[in-house]
Write an enzyme that holds these catalytic residues in place. Sequence first.
Site, PDB file in Angstrom:
ATOM      1  N   GLY A 171      67.175  13.324  33.697  1.00 30.32           N
ATOM      2  CA  GLY A 171      67.117  13.465  32.105  1.00 30.32           C
ATOM      3  C   GLY A 171      68.022  14.750  31.924  1.00 30.32           C
ATOM      4  O   GLY A 171      68.908  14.910  30.883  1.00 30.32           O
ATOM      5  N   TRP A 196      71.622  13.852  32.439  1.00 29.34           N
ATOM      6  CA  TRP A 196      72.313  12.859  31.154  1.00 29.34           C
ATOM      7  C   TRP A 196      73.181  13.975  30.266  1.00 29.34           C
ATOM      8  O   TRP A 196      73.832  13.440  29.573  1.00 29.34           O
ATOM      9  CB  TRP A 196      71.013  12.166  30.597  1.00 29.34           C
ATOM     10  CG  TRP A 196      71.552  11.644  29.277  1.00 29.34           C
ATOM     11  CD1 TRP A 196      72.052  10.425  29.203  1.00 29.34           C
ATOM     12  CD2 TRP A 196      71.321  12.122  27.764  1.00 29.34           C
ATOM     13  NE1 TRP A 196      72.183  10.017  27.798  1.00 29.34           N
ATOM     14  CE2 TRP A 196      71.820  10.962  26.965  1.00 29.34           C
ATOM     15  CE3 TRP A 196      70.885  13.355  27.424  1.00 29.34           C
ATOM     16  CZ2 TRP A 196      71.917  11.094  25.808  1.00 29.34           C
ATOM     17  CZ3 TRP A 196      70.962  13.364  26.114  1.00 29.34           C
ATOM     18  CH2 TRP A 196      71.586  12.696  25.114  1.00 29.34           C
ATOM     19  N   HIS A 197      72.329  15.055  30.503  1.00 35.35           N
ATOM     20  CA  HIS A 197      73.210  16.072  29.418  1.00 35.35           C
ATOM     21  C   HIS A 197      74.538  16.504  29.867  1.00 35.35           C
ATOM     22  O   HIS A 197      75.303  16.978  29.020  1.00 35.35           O
ATOM     23  CB  HIS A 197      72.212  17.435  28.988  1.00 35.35           C
ATOM     24  CG  HIS A 197      70.894  17.005  28.242  1.00 35.35           C
ATOM     25  ND1 HIS A 197      69.976  16.781  28.935  1.00 35.35           N
ATOM     26  CD2 HIS A 197      70.946  17.042  27.129  1.00 35.35           C
ATOM     27  CE1 HIS A 197      68.900  16.414  27.872  1.00 35.35           C
ATOM     28  NE2 HIS A 197      69.387  16.714  26.812  1.00 35.35           N
ATOM     29  N   GLY A 198      74.834  16.443  30.978  1.00 32.29           N
ATOM     30  CA  GLY A 198      75.941  16.962  31.570  1.00 32.29           C
ATOM     31  C   GLY A 198      76.064  16.931  33.043  1.00 32.29           C
ATOM     32  O   GLY A 198      75.065  17.026  33.689  1.00 32.29           O
ATOM     33  N   PHE A 217      77.252  15.827  24.552  1.00 27.05           N
ATOM     34  CA  PHE A 217      76.585  15.090  25.428  1.00 27.05           C
ATOM     35  C   PHE A 217      76.736  13.478  25.245  1.00 27.05           C
ATOM     36  O   PHE A 217      76.364  12.660  25.661  1.00 27.05           O
ATOM     37  CB  PHE A 217      75.120  15.409  25.432  1.00 27.05           C
ATOM     38  CG  PHE A 217      74.617  16.735  25.464  1.00 27.05           C
ATOM     39  CD1 PHE A 217      75.346  17.333  26.522  1.00 27.05           C
ATOM     40  CD2 PHE A 217      73.684  17.437  24.660  1.00 27.05           C
ATOM     41  CE1 PHE A 217      74.944  18.756  26.451  1.00 27.05           C
ATOM     42  CE2 PHE A 217      73.495  18.964  24.790  1.00 27.05           C
ATOM     43  CZ  PHE A 217      74.266  19.372  25.907  1.00 27.05           C
TER      44      PHE A 217
END
Lengths: 478, 347
Positions: free
Chosen positions: A327, A330-332, A478
């Site tokens: 997770g 996923w943001h970067g 994102f």
Amino acid sequence: MLFPTVDFAVFFLVVFTGSWLLRPHKIAWRWFILASSCVFYGWWDWNYLMLLFLSIGINWFLGLAVFRSLTPEGERTNTSRWLVRIAVVVNLGILGYFKYFDFFVSTIADKMRSIGISVDAPVLNIILPIGISFFTFQAISYVIDIGRGQWRKPLTILDFAVYLSFFAHLVAGPIVRASEFAPQLDEVPDPRYVRSAEAFMLIFRGMFKKVVISSFLATQIVDPVFANPNAYGPLAVLWAVYAYAIQIYADFSGYTDIAIGVALLLGIRFPQNFDSPYIALSLQDFWSRWHMTLSRWLRDYLYIPLGGNRGSKAMTYRNLFLVMIIGGLWHGANWTFVVWGAIHGSYLVAERIVKAKWKGHELGLPPLLVKAMQWFLVFNVVCLAWVFFRATSVDEAFTLLGRLFASAGSNAGVSLLLIFVIVASVASQFVPQRFPQKAEVWFATWAPALQLAALAGGLVLVDALGPEGIAPFIYFQF
Amino acid sequence: MPAGLIIVVIVLALCVAGLFDADSTLRKSNAKGDGWRNEIAKTVASVTDTLHINFFRNSIDDALGKNQGTKIDVEELLRRQVEAENAASAEAAKKVPVLPAPTPATPMKIWVGGDSITQTFGISFQRITQSTGIFTPTLDYHVSTGLSRPDYYNWPEHLVKDVLPANPSILVIMFGANDGQNMIGADGKVLVRASEPWMAEYRRRVAATMDLLKSPDNQRITIWCGPPPMGPGTKTRGMDLMSYIYWSEAQSRPWIQYFDTWPFFSDSSLAFSANLPNADGVVRSMRQKDNVHFSTAGGDRLSWAVIDRIGKLVNLKAGNVTPPAAQAPPASLVERTETPPSMPGAE
């Protein structure tokens, strides 16, 4: 195109009018919404549209192929399983190329250099298309739901294109599932009863949070302190950390409020994405309130397939930790997001261990005090994790945290107004939901002329209190 | 509410808000140089001005302490100065002010202010001047400000109303990073950035602001810092041109001492360099990642350079003004004797 701009206001008026005029004509309405979404997305860069179309084409085709490979009873087959795997790999491959290629290449090059091997890393400086993480996750959920037999009606390519590209959720969510969106395409809502009061209040609330609160906190203290922590003392750094927690909430939930309100005006209802996350008494509770559609996605398409809590305790803890790390990524593509995920993962695991161990034990303290202590702990752990989320490198995050223990430094930026905004923003989350709901019902009883005056007044107020110019929403990256 | 009525409500609400916000929209549009949108914004603003519809929004701006004008009203501010000016000896005003030497018992009031670049520089400057024991510093920065947009922040007014009454002996001021944008001239017309009329107007504002800073008894020095070169990938433009304007206007005003920051943040060929050695020979990053703002090392470096310059004008021997080699620029670095109107690679 950013929501709180004149460009979007003009765009939306055209879309709103066209949408309600064409709504009885199902095919024409779909084409109209698709075209509008393309204009909205292409406003940044028309080249991005090609990627969106590619994602639509591939996922629609794979969704159909998966459906056809199921048994007549909707049971999985080997072929359907392989097709789902291919869909996941293709989607993650596209996402990985745009989002992580440079990160991995430069990380490997750095490691090689550290052992004395000089390499010329082929970094491509790839520009991340806006919203790619959001529409990719929606596409994956569509194919997986068909593969699991949970969604038994593959969409037509036009419906799928409208679902994936719908402008209100395209660039920063909420992550809407086909089962939530598609049935609404076939409904023809009554244009005489649009939920305008709820929509207007959501849009105003979202604009206030984004334009006034988030921008104020960013310029007043967050940006300067995070840019140059060494210049600041403990007080300024501490307030900057708290301010960022409020800023990111105001920014992201503000976007979501506007998105939900805009969709509602078009007769489409999105799922809730935030539910007063800073009142959480545990991190598990926090994740049931923060970015709820992402939490749900991670639970259904990652945590449960990994085994969820069906295995041993150790496996459950491993799964929790892994989900939070992924997770985070996923943001970067940055180690800061890995650390952010690790903090959340570790705390979630620790929470479970402590709860299991202390089950049935009483501390002998007043329940209210226990709750207050739980809240304080969770809020500060979340804020600590946000430091890594906001910092551009792990070193920078530690530098900033180190300044919390510095003996000197400037307190520039700390003011009574700043403290009031932060405290009031946290306190506002403790207001029971029934109060805004009552306000909404009351607002709906107002005469249209009064609603008009309130809307105009609200827009003037937001413009007056906000800064000159609107910064992009944090979650666009994102 | 029926969809048809919603359209009416939204359109009218946008129109009403647009009318109330007309001045604010025009200011933003002017700064952007919006083309046809600017024409619409002008027309709407002119209508609201005639009908006094802008009263409501302007009252809110007043209450918030925002300036809602689009012109820089230095004339009125200058008038306030005239009376005091008359008392000053014309001969004395032609010389660089001679200030008494500060001591720990009688520290000198020093004010540092400007835009966001001054924020990090100012924090360093405040800390370092305090450590000398002979200064009482005040930091006063306002992000995104300059002399181009008095409607957003009116520096001349702020200087006269809020800064000068505190009677600082030395002012250290830095503008420019946000000024590379279109401006509104005295006649209300948009002046395109870096055009001849733009430069004339900007020069007028700089000159007027410098005049405001003259003290009646010639007992105040302003160190006017030119902006440093900006790195690649930044949107700040024309720092060389602004430096030239500041420098050339300061030449005829002895109470303004232009400080040339450029050589202190560039390489030997005067091109932008983010990493530079200090006096101890260690290379440090002088700028933040945006290649615009200073890092703490950059702020310290500039602070010591400015203190050194003040030391050439005022006797600072009573204070601890010997810079640590790790913070100060190499002794070989000096200001340019002349500031050219353009530098290669600066645009």
